[in-house]
Enzyme design. Structure first.
Site, PDB file in Angstrom:
ATOM      1  N   LYS A   1       0.916  -1.187  -0.086  1.00  0.00           N
ATOM      2  CA  LYS A   1       0.056   0.119   0.088  1.00  0.00           C
ATOM      3  C   LYS A   1       0.897   1.171   0.031  1.00  0.00           C
ATOM      4  O   LYS A   1       1.832   1.299   0.725  1.00  0.00           O
ATOM      5  CB  LYS A   1      -0.986   0.140   1.118  1.00  0.00           C
ATOM      6  CG  LYS A   1      -2.021   1.002   1.343  1.00  0.00           C
ATOM      7  CD  LYS A   1      -2.883   0.963   2.702  1.00  0.00           C
ATOM      8  CE  LYS A   1      -3.845   1.972   2.517  1.00  0.00           C
ATOM      9  NZ  LYS A   1      -4.756   1.606   3.905  1.00  0.00           N
TER      10      LYS A   1
ATOM     11  N   SER B   1      -9.902   1.999   3.056  1.00  0.00           N
ATOM     12  CA  SER B   1      -8.902   2.598   2.059  1.00  0.00           C
ATOM     13  C   SER B   1      -7.915   1.432   1.313  1.00  0.00           C
ATOM     14  O   SER B   1      -7.195   2.157   0.429  1.00  0.00           O
ATOM     15  CB  SER B   1      -8.271   3.588   3.041  1.00  0.00           C
ATOM     16  OG  SER B   1      -7.476   2.960   3.854  1.00  0.00           O
TER      17      SER B   1
ATOM     18  N   SER C   1      -9.691  -0.588   7.267  1.00  0.00           N
ATOM     19  CA  SER C   1      -9.306  -0.581   5.851  1.00  0.00           C
ATOM     20  C   SER C   1      -8.687  -1.762   5.577  1.00  0.00           C
ATOM     21  O   SER C   1      -8.299  -1.830   4.109  1.00  0.00           O
ATOM     22  CB  SER C   1      -8.554   0.607   5.858  1.00  0.00           C
ATOM     23  OG  SER C   1      -9.126   1.874   5.494  1.00  0.00           O
TER      24      SER C   1
HETATM   25  N1  GLN Z   1     -13.233   4.098   6.438  1.00  0.00           N
HETATM   26  C1  GLN Z   1     -12.404   4.440   7.734  1.00  0.00           C
HETATM   27  C2  GLN Z   1     -12.236   5.896   7.446  1.00  0.00           C
HETATM   28  O1  GLN Z   1     -12.545   6.429   6.541  1.00  0.00           O
HETATM   29  C3  GLN Z   1     -11.551   3.605   7.943  1.00  0.00           C
HETATM   30  C4  GLN Z   1     -10.188   3.955   7.087  1.00  0.00           C
HETATM   31  C5  GLN Z   1      -9.062   3.113   7.651  1.00  0.00           C
HETATM   32  O2  GLN Z   1      -9.128   2.184   8.246  1.00  0.00           O
HETATM   33  N2  GLN Z   1      -7.917   3.653   6.930  1.00  0.00           N
HETATM   34  O3  GLN Z   1     -11.697   6.422   8.380  1.00  0.00           O
END
Ligand code: GLN
Length: 483
Positions: A82, A157, A181
């Protein structure tokens, strides 16, 4: 067998077997991955950057090491990363314009560990900008498509990592999970995602979003592969004071000894409410039945503060993000606005030009909840409720070994469907953020598909630092369901 078919089905376990039996070289394997990327990524757009030369050089080094007698599950195995985890000499943009052209100066600890074990880094996967989002649509560069249905999001994400693994463009990948995410994109794309307990894996060299929540996690095709990756990256790191200073248990042994017999599986009633898509719920109910038939004991539990989790998460995470992102100021890192009128103007313009809408929204929200006059009402209060959420889990884990829940209320939605409705997107995190706030470990596993063929994921959660129990349950479920 065509190359793409090969990578689509290839696991770390299988790759390392082929490598150690000398049926294939790391260079050949890496070439096959690169060829799959060339064939498929035009459509899926999972990768932000791929450096073929560098990947092959890493593969050659792994082949040499094997020729000199070295061995190991990851030696010569290509892994995608990532784009917020630093790999020395590689780009690291966090899918943000503000870091466009930035090159990492050092390896994150997780990368140094994988490198020591001989993994080959093939490319940087797309993500929501600074990991803020649930669909990967907040990337400043491109829209990744769900390989199972190109009109839909891969989740986020870590959507690029999930799409690369599920789309046959990677054998395995690293993602990060702050509020879901790793788990949610794994569910949307139909792969395995494991979020380690907070403190299990070093955050050193991982661009910070919300420091009290962030964890790096494996995204793979099998539970065993997730155990192999976690075994490599887990453990104490002097560079990260929040890592647990204790030996890392043998996760592969936990996978090998997997069984659901006698395992107490808790069903938190707050996760079984109206609002979840009926097809998702039907698959979850089937997963529960499977576990019961395999000898697990099903117990009803309650997590009474669940309803506050989204609010608490979006206060704590944005507060921490607003502080963490202060370093992107046009001076120390990344984009600098042209011809600023003053120092203040330099900060303001560089940040206005460099950050996208969702990141700005969160910086503003986070700054607000931390500001004097509002701190006690929002941030201070959220921290207190966070403690109550953690205690709920402590009580529940007195009655069961793992919890079983949906990963997300729906399967993958269409691109554009939620992108302009932040609240709708935030609510989709309802089943993943509570575990993050409590520092638990969790896994997302495929457990079926909708009538339209979209993957559905089941989530197992275990108490902090009980990854062995998590792996035992996860692999036990895979074996019992024949997935
Ligand atoms: N969807 C969550 C957010 O937007 C989690 C994102 C993540 O785990 N990086 O904060």
């Amino acid at each position: 067998m065509s190359t793409s078919l090969l990578i689509e089905q290839m696991t770390i376990r299988e790759a390392s077997r082929l490598l150690s039996e000398k049926q294939v070289s790391s260079v050949e394997l890496t070439q096959a991955v690169l060829e799959s990327i060339r064939q498929k990524d035009g459509e899926i757009q999972a990768y932000l950057t791929v450096d073929e030369e560098k990947s092959l050089a890493r593969a050659r080094a792994a082949d040499e090491a094997r020729a000199n007698g070295a061995d190991g599950d990851l030696l010569g195995v290509p892994v995608a990363v990532k784009d917020l985890i630093n790999v020395q000499g590689d780009p690291c943009t966090c899918a943000s314009k503000i870091l466009s052209g930035y090159t990492s100066l050092y390896d994150a600890t997780v990368i140094a560990r994988l490198r020591k074990d001989g993994a080959v880094f093939t490319g940087r996967t797309n993500m929501d900008e600074f990991a803020m989002g649930s669909s990967t649509e907040h990337s400043a560069y491109q829209t990744t498509r769900n390989p199972k249905d190109l009109s839909r999001v891969p989740g986020g994400s870590s959507g690029g990592s999930a799409a690369a693994v599920a789309g046959g463009e990677a054998i395995a990948a690293l993602g990060t999970d702050t509020g879901g995410s790793v788990r949610q994109p794994a569910a949307f794309c139909g792969c395995v995602g494991v979020k380690p307990s907070y403190g299990r894996v070093s955050r050193y060299g991982v661009t910070a979003f919300a420091s009290s929540l962030d964890q790096v996690g494996p995204m793979t095709k099998t539970v065993e592969d997730a155990a192999i990756l976690l075994q490599s990256i887990a453990g104490h790191d002097p560079h990260d004071g929040t890592t647990l200073n204790e030996p890392v248990p043998d996760y592969l042994a936990a996978v090998r000894n997997a069984s659901l017999t006698g395992l107490r599986i808790g069903l938190p009633k707050e996760y079984y409410i109206d609002g979840t898509d009926p097809e998702v719920m039907a698959s979850i109910r089937k997963a529960i039945e499977t576990c019961e038939k395999a000898g697990a004991e099903i117990v009803d539990v309650t997590l009474p503060h669940t309803e506050y989790a989204i609010a608490v998460y979006y206060i704590v995470a944005t507060a921490e993000a607003s502080a963490n992102l202060a370093r992107f100021d046009g001076v120390r890192y990344g984009h600098r606005a042209a011809e600023p009128g003053s120092v203040f103007d330099l900060y303001a313009k560089s940040r206005a030009e460099g950050f996208g809408t969702e990141v700005k929204r969160r910086i503003i929200l986070g700054t607000y909840v931390l500001s004097s006059g509002y701190y006690d009402a929002y941030y201070g209060r959220a921290q207190k409720v966070r403690t109550l959420i953690r205690r709920d889990f402590e009580t529940a884990f007195g009655q069961c070994d793992v919890l079983l829940t949906p990963v997300a209320p729906t399967a993958a939605y269409r691109i554009g469907e939620a992108a302009n409705d932040p609240l709708k997107m935030y609510l989709g995190d309802v089943f993943t953020v509570p575990a993050s706030l409590a520092g638990l470990c969790g896994a997302s596993l495929p457990c079926g598909t909708t009538a339209a063929g979209l993957p559905i994921g089941v989530q197992f959660l275990a108490a902090p630092f009980r990854e062995e129990t998590l792996f035992r349950a996860s692999q036990g479920f895979v074996l019992a369901s024949g997935n």
